[in-house]
Write a protein that holds these residues in place. Structure first.
Motif, PDB file in Angstrom:
ATOM      1  N   ARG A 354       0.768  -1.261  -0.083  1.00  0.00           N
ATOM      2  CA  ARG A 354       0.038   0.046  -0.009  1.00  0.00           C
ATOM      3  C   ARG A 354       0.948   1.162   0.049  1.00  0.00           C
ATOM      4  O   ARG A 354       0.388   2.356   0.034  1.00  0.00           O
ATOM      5  CB  ARG A 354      -0.931  -0.090   1.115  1.00  0.00           C
ATOM      6  N   CYS A 358      -0.339   5.240  -0.700  1.00  0.00           N
ATOM      7  CA  CYS A 358      -0.328   6.161   0.332  1.00  0.00           C
ATOM      8  C   CYS A 358       0.633   7.203   0.224  1.00  0.00           C
ATOM      9  O   CYS A 358       0.106   8.535   0.469  1.00  0.00           O
ATOM     10  CB  CYS A 358       0.239   5.317   1.744  1.00  0.00           C
ATOM     11  N   ARG A 361      -1.080   9.426  -2.548  1.00  0.00           N
ATOM     12  CA  ARG A 361      -2.231  10.671  -1.836  1.00  0.00           C
ATOM     13  C   ARG A 361      -2.003  11.730  -0.623  1.00  0.00           C
ATOM     14  O   ARG A 361      -2.362  12.557  -0.837  1.00  0.00           O
ATOM     15  CB  ARG A 361      -3.264   9.625  -1.439  1.00  0.00           C
ATOM     16  N   THR A 362      -0.796  11.083  -0.092  1.00  0.00           N
ATOM     17  CA  THR A 362      -0.160  12.212   0.906  1.00  0.00           C
ATOM     18  C   THR A 362       0.407  13.522   0.072  1.00  0.00           C
ATOM     19  O   THR A 362       0.110  14.313   0.402  1.00  0.00           O
ATOM     20  CB  THR A 362       0.982  11.617   1.479  1.00  0.00           C
ATOM     21  N   ASP A 365      -2.197  15.864  -0.811  1.00  0.00           N
ATOM     22  CA  ASP A 365      -2.679  16.726   0.182  1.00  0.00           C
ATOM     23  C   ASP A 365      -1.302  17.760   0.601  1.00  0.00           C
ATOM     24  O   ASP A 365      -1.798  18.968   0.953  1.00  0.00           O
ATOM     25  CB  ASP A 365      -2.710  15.818   1.770  1.00  0.00           C
ATOM     26  N   ARG A 407      -4.711  13.779   8.356  1.00  0.00           N
ATOM     27  CA  ARG A 407      -4.836  12.857   7.162  1.00  0.00           C
ATOM     28  C   ARG A 407      -3.978  11.697   6.789  1.00  0.00           C
ATOM     29  O   ARG A 407      -4.391  10.721   6.656  1.00  0.00           O
ATOM     30  CB  ARG A 407      -4.916  13.829   5.812  1.00  0.00           C
ATOM     31  N   GLU A 410      -4.705   9.301   9.416  1.00  0.00           N
ATOM     32  CA  GLU A 410      -5.937   8.329   9.178  1.00  0.00           C
ATOM     33  C   GLU A 410      -5.791   7.348   7.967  1.00  0.00           C
ATOM     34  O   GLU A 410      -6.441   6.262   7.777  1.00  0.00           O
ATOM     35  CB  GLU A 410      -6.988   9.287   9.163  1.00  0.00           C
ATOM     36  N   ARG A 411      -4.810   7.997   6.930  1.00  0.00           N
ATOM     37  CA  ARG A 411      -4.919   7.009   5.748  1.00  0.00           C
ATOM     38  C   ARG A 411      -4.349   5.863   6.121  1.00  0.00           C
ATOM     39  O   ARG A 411      -4.530   4.684   5.629  1.00  0.00           O
ATOM     40  CB  ARG A 411      -4.084   8.101   4.554  1.00  0.00           C
ATOM     41  N   GLN A 414      -6.509   3.227   7.743  1.00  0.00           N
ATOM     42  CA  GLN A 414      -7.334   2.771   6.825  1.00  0.00           C
ATOM     43  C   GLN A 414      -6.713   1.828   6.052  1.00  0.00           C
ATOM     44  O   GLN A 414      -7.312   0.683   5.550  1.00  0.00           O
ATOM     45  CB  GLN A 414      -7.803   3.928   5.844  1.00  0.00           C
TER      46      GLN A 414
END
Length: 467
Positions: A354, A358, A361-362, A365, A407, A410-411, A414
């Motif tokens: 993952r 990860c 997507r970071t 942000d 963020r 939490e990611r 998940q």
């Protein structure tokens, strides 16, 4: 600032007098030494203890702990102060017990590949003492941290992908409990099925269950051959995919580190290097000359297929040392990107499959905020760091940093990951404990804490959320 607690009492004049009688000048309530031991590398404001004791022996720590236990004085164990989540801050006041002076190497058993040391011995000190033995201690968190502190925070670092973390490299410990009792956990045997594994319980407890005063650690043979390499990529996604494929193919890399373009820019200025300012992987290979060559060739092919370019090799020890010193300086290099700032650190860890998602997507942000954020990490085991640079006096900086931190954590959760791969919880991440572990597991942790430290005297306010 210290926060009062109904179970604690301040370090009274009576206790201070007894400590002075016992330790002389090694006990102090001076402002400068209290400030020195009331801060770390974290974003958190200093929180000073009422006094500082520079301990000399396990027996002394035990006697001082018993004294503090009788008078309900909080105790904070202190190593080198290199923690980044507020682990050594005396948020309830009390006595800081510095173990830095307990820095004797007690025994080296070369035939059995282990050494017994006092908790204040640092990793560089131990490796200097092992010079000429053909052995080394591999856990390398970057800072020259004390081994006791490294065990207390379950430290790891750049070598973890091959050699594991402190959890995997501590065989046994001597520990002082809250009431002054001294216990031995584990031993020198490489395995045991005898009862509860108290060693693993105490590793990572951040001084909340006991004060580690001695450790027996594993040593490893120095590899016959070592080779390091740097490879640049057009984007981070390709670099991370190269790491994932390398790990999934079972290539036994010793180290594999990712630095983004902003980090490389900071490193070049700080360490006077001339590395390309693009997403970059640092590799190191250990083994026989033939094995190292085979590993390097495989990785080079993987990286090349994903657009990796300009493999640059460092085979001489001086070149390798300079390369890794530059990597270890990345944190302090990033601080210079915004003079006067503080670093708001994040270090999540996710399953390796993952990792690319990860990080991608970071980065999406990161593009939404104005503050500088550098990304680097030990991607070989799914662990990466953000160094979020903030002006502590600027509310917007702090708001953006909190948003990014929330963020990314939490990611990670998940994705079946963790809120911290190696920095620990301290006071900075207590709010994530319930989310990561659930109420029942946290209740079990509270029960263990209450059983070993019913008056909450050992590093109170750390790890477990309030309530």
């Amino acid at each position: 600032m210290s926060v009062p607690s109904p179970t604690h009492r301040p370090l009274s004049g009576e206790v201070a007098s007894l400590l002075s009688e016992r330790a002389g000048s090694r006990f102090s309530q001076g402002d400068s030494i209290r400030l020195q031991h009331g801060r770390d590398e974290s974003i958190h404001e200093p929180a000073l203890p009422d006094g500082v004791l520079l301990a000399e022996s396990t027996q002394e720590v035990a006697e001082v702990a018993a004294l503090c236990h009788r008078h309900r004085v909080p105790m904070i164990a202190y190593g080198t102060g290199s923690s980044v989540e507020g682990q050594v801050l005396a948020i309830h006041g009390g006595l800081t017990i510095s173990l830095a002076g307990m820095n004797r190497i007690l025994a080296v058993h070369a035939d059995d590949l282990d050494a017994t040391v006092e908790a204040g011995v640092t990793r560089l000190q131990l490796n200097a003492a092992l010079k000429g033995s053909g052995l080394f201690f591999p856990i390398d968190p970057g800072a020259d941290a004390s081994l006791g502190g490294m065990a207390a925070t379950r430290a790891s670092g750049t070598n973890a992908v091959r050699y594991g973390t402190m959890r995997d490299n501590v065989l046994g410990m001597t520990v002082v409990l809250a009431d002054g009792r001294i216990i031995q956990t584990g031993g020198r045997a490489r395995k045991s099925s005898a009862g509860y594994d108290l060693t693993r319980l105490l590793i990572g407890s951040e001084g909340t269950l006991g004060i580690i005063t001695e450790l027996t650690v594993k040593l490893h043979p120095i590899p016959e051959a070592m080779s390091a390499a740097v490879c640049v990529f057009a984007d981070i996604d390709a670099a991370v995919k190269a790491v994932i494929q390398t790990i999934q193919l079972g290539v036994p890399v010793a180290r594999v580190e990712l630095l983004d373009a902003l980090t490389l820019s900071a490193v070049n200025r700080h360490s006077h290097t001339a590395l390309k300012e693009l997403p970059t992987l640092f590799f190191e290979f250990h083994g026989s000359p033939a094995a190292v060559g085979e590993q390097a060739q495989t990785v080079q092919e993987i990286a090349g297929a994903l657009g990796g370019q300009d493999f640059e090799w460092a085979t001489r020890s001086e070149e390798r040392s300079r390369l890794w010193q530059a990597r270890h300086a990345a944190y302090f290099a990033c601080l210079r990107l915004k003079p006067g700032c503080r670093a708001f650190p994040t270090d999540v860890c996710v399953p390796i499959s993952r990792l690319a998602e990860c990080i991608q997507r970071t980065n999406e942000d990161i593009a939404q905020v104005a503050i500088p954020i550098a990304l680097f990490g030990h991607v070989g085991d799914g662990n990466f760091h953000l160094v979020v640079l903030v002006d502590p006096a600027n509310p917007r900086d702090l708001q953006e940093a909190e948003w990014i931190n929330e963020r990314v954590v939490e990611r990670a959760l998940q994705m079946s990951g963790t809120c911290t791969g190696e920095h620990g919880i301290g006071i900075g991440k207590t709010r994530f404990m319930l989310r990561e572990h659930g109420a029942d597991a946290v209740a079990v942790m509270r029960a263990i804490k209450a059983a070993l430290d019913p008056h909450d005297l050992l590093n109170p306010g750390k790890i477990l959320p309030a309530g």
